[in-house]
Design a protein around this motif. Structure first.
Motif, short mmCIF file in Angstrom:
data_model
loop_
_atom_site.label_atom_id
_atom_site.label_comp_id
_atom_site.label_asym_id
_atom_site.label_seq_id
_atom_site.Cartn_x
_atom_site.Cartn_y
_atom_site.Cartn_z
N SER A 257 0.83 -1.21 0.00
CA SER A 257 0.00 0.00 0.00
C SER A 257 0.86 1.26 0.00
O SER A 257 0.62 2.19 -0.76
N ALA A 258 1.87 1.27 0.87
CA ALA A 258 2.75 2.44 0.94
C ALA A 258 3.46 2.66 -0.40
O ALA A 258 3.57 3.79 -0.88
N ARG A 259 3.92 1.59 -0.99
CA ARG A 259 4.63 1.69 -2.26
C ARG A 259 3.70 2.14 -3.39
O ARG A 259 4.01 3.05 -4.14
N MET A 260 2.52 1.51 -3.48
CA MET A 260 1.57 1.85 -4.55
C MET A 260 1.08 3.28 -4.45
O MET A 260 0.90 3.96 -5.45
N ALA A 261 0.85 3.74 -3.23
CA ALA A 261 0.29 5.08 -3.02
C ALA A 261 1.37 6.16 -3.07
O ALA A 261 1.05 7.34 -3.15
N GLY A 262 2.63 5.77 -3.02
CA GLY A 262 3.70 6.75 -3.03
C GLY A 262 3.72 7.59 -1.77
O GLY A 262 3.84 8.81 -1.82
N VAL A 263 3.58 6.92 -0.63
CA VAL A 263 3.56 7.61 0.66
C VAL A 263 4.73 7.14 1.51
O VAL A 263 5.31 6.10 1.26
N ASP A 264 5.03 7.92 2.53
CA ASP A 264 6.11 7.53 3.42
C ASP A 264 5.65 6.50 4.45
O ASP A 264 6.39 5.59 4.79
N GLY A 265 4.42 6.64 4.93
CA GLY A 265 3.98 5.77 6.01
C GLY A 265 2.61 5.17 5.78
O GLY A 265 1.77 5.74 5.07
N CYS A 266 2.41 4.02 6.40
CA CYS A 266 1.12 3.35 6.32
C CYS A 266 0.94 2.58 7.63
O CYS A 266 1.86 1.94 8.11
N SER A 267 -0.26 2.69 8.21
CA SER A 267 -0.57 2.00 9.47
C SER A 267 -1.90 1.29 9.35
O SER A 267 -2.79 1.73 8.64
N LEU A 268 -2.00 0.20 10.08
CA LEU A 268 -3.22 -0.58 10.09
C LEU A 268 -3.63 -0.77 11.54
O LEU A 268 -2.83 -1.19 12.37
#
Length: 183
Positions: free
Chosen positions: A28-39
């Motif tokens: 998700s972080a890679r696809m969205a081009g974001v630095d962070g992702c949390s669940l």
């Protein structure tokens, strides 16, 4: 699109929750081009971190963060049962809708203390947040998928776009399916 298809294929072959949570957050972080992702997963009146990823911090942490510190559970209700809506993730659950904040320094009606605490302890700079409810088949939220710090192709912070929201909705639906069917 290729990575989203790979996630769907992986889920069709295995519903092992923890490895799929990690894979979904990383992808998700890679696809969205974001630095962070949390669940976060809902447990009663709290949201508990399941997976946290930050590329710039080199952080990939999984479950059992304890009751103290930066990763403590997020309360969804006060002691008297009043819904807590100050935290972004809590508001996402209560509104059962996307929360898109382009600048965390200008968040009306939010308590930014958790964000500030995380930033200070980790040496981080949270700018933008995209938070989505995780559910299955249109039901009540069973968790939250949250993205932090969208970036453009040269690495500058940018607000989350409608394309980010569309992709994130699909990813949140995958998590909902995983948790419902995989346990």
């Amino acid at each position: 699109m290729r990575e989203l298809n790979a996630l769907c294929t992986a889920m069709s072959q295995s519903f092992e929750v923890l490895p799929m949570e990690r894979r979904i957050v990383t992808s998700s972080a890679r696809m969205a081009g974001v630095d962070g992702c949390s669940l976060y997963r809902r447990e009663g009146d709290q949201l508990h971190f399941r997976v946290v990823k930050s590329t710039s911090l080199g952080l990939m942490a999984v479950t059992d963060f304890g009751e103290d510190g930066v990763f403590k559970p997020i309360e969804l209700a006060d002691a008297d049962g009043t819904p807590c809506r100050q935290a972004v993730a809590a508001r996402t659950v209560h509104e059962n809708d996307v929360v898109n904040i382009s600048d965390v320094t200008r968040m009306p009606n939010y308590d930014a203390s958790r964000i500030a605490q995380f930033d200070q302890r980790m040496g981080y700079d949270t700018r933008s947040i995209l938070s989505l409810p995780v559910s299955f088949n249109g039901g009540d939220p069973i968790g939250v998928l949250q993205f932090v710090n969208a970036k453009n192709v040269v690495g500058n912070h940018v607000p989350f776009s409608s394309s980010h929201v569309q992709l994130a909705r699909s990813l949140a639906a995958l998590v909902g399916m995983l948790w419902t069917l995989g346990g």
